[in-house]
Design a protein around this motif. Structure first.
Motif: not given
Ligand SMILES: [Mg+2]
Length: 171
Positions: A104-106, A11-16, A108-110
């Motif tokens: 992810g959400d943004d 998991l990503d943290v911010d936004g997820v 940098a996650d791609i």
């Molecule tokens: Mg994020």
């Protein structure tokens, strides 16, 4: 790749795990909001032997506290290159890409979403992230998206009904 093969959820943290907002106090301390239902989903997943890890670009005591509370030992913060951190994690665990789900959400996650077997974008994520994802959640980040994916994995692996029966009686 099949969801039934997933052994690790990253998991990503911010936004997820959160809705992406960061609240500052007057000393610059950061507060984040986590979702209780996400936490329950993570615990059920780990109970079934599916590991959960966190890779975050930022560093936050709140993330560390949340990880500890949920028993998540795989926690990497202030990560610039999520893909190389991911490679180290799965090499250590002896896993392959098809056994990993990343949420992810943004932007940098791609890059990491392109590596894993099953990539998930949250409903309120960037449109570019959603275009890359294998699955887009119905729920938003910090508002049940993680729980949705935990249930998806457990149901695909025929573990959900048994878990419900064990903990909550027949539903
Ligand atoms: Mg994020």
């Amino acid at each position: 790749m099949q969801v039934k093969d997933i052994r690790l959820l990253i998991l990503d943290v911010d936004g997820v795990m959160t809705d992406g907002r960061i609240i500052y106090d007057d000393k610059g301390g950061e507060l984040k909001c986590f979702d209780v239902k996400d936490g329950q989903g993570i615990k059920l997943l780990m109970e079934e032997g599916i590991e959960v890890g966190i890779i975050s670009g930022r560093v936050s005591g709140a993330s560390e506290y949340r990880a500890r509370e949920l028993g998540i030992s795989i926690l990497h913060q202030r990560v610039d290159d999520k893909v190389s951190t991911y490679r180290k994690i799965i090499d250590e665990k002896g896993l392959v890409d098809d056994q990993v789900c990343y949420m992810g959400d943004d932007l940098a996650d791609i890059p990491l979403m392109r590596e894993v077997g099953f990539s998930v974008a949250v409903a309120d994520g960037s449109q570019y992230v959603k275009e890359v994802a294998d699955y887009v959640t119905v729920k938003n980040g910090g508002n049940g998206a993680v729980r949705e994916v935990c249930e998806l994995i457990l149901k695909a692996q025929d573990k959900w009904d048994t878990l419900m029966e064990k903990h909550f009686g027949s539903i």
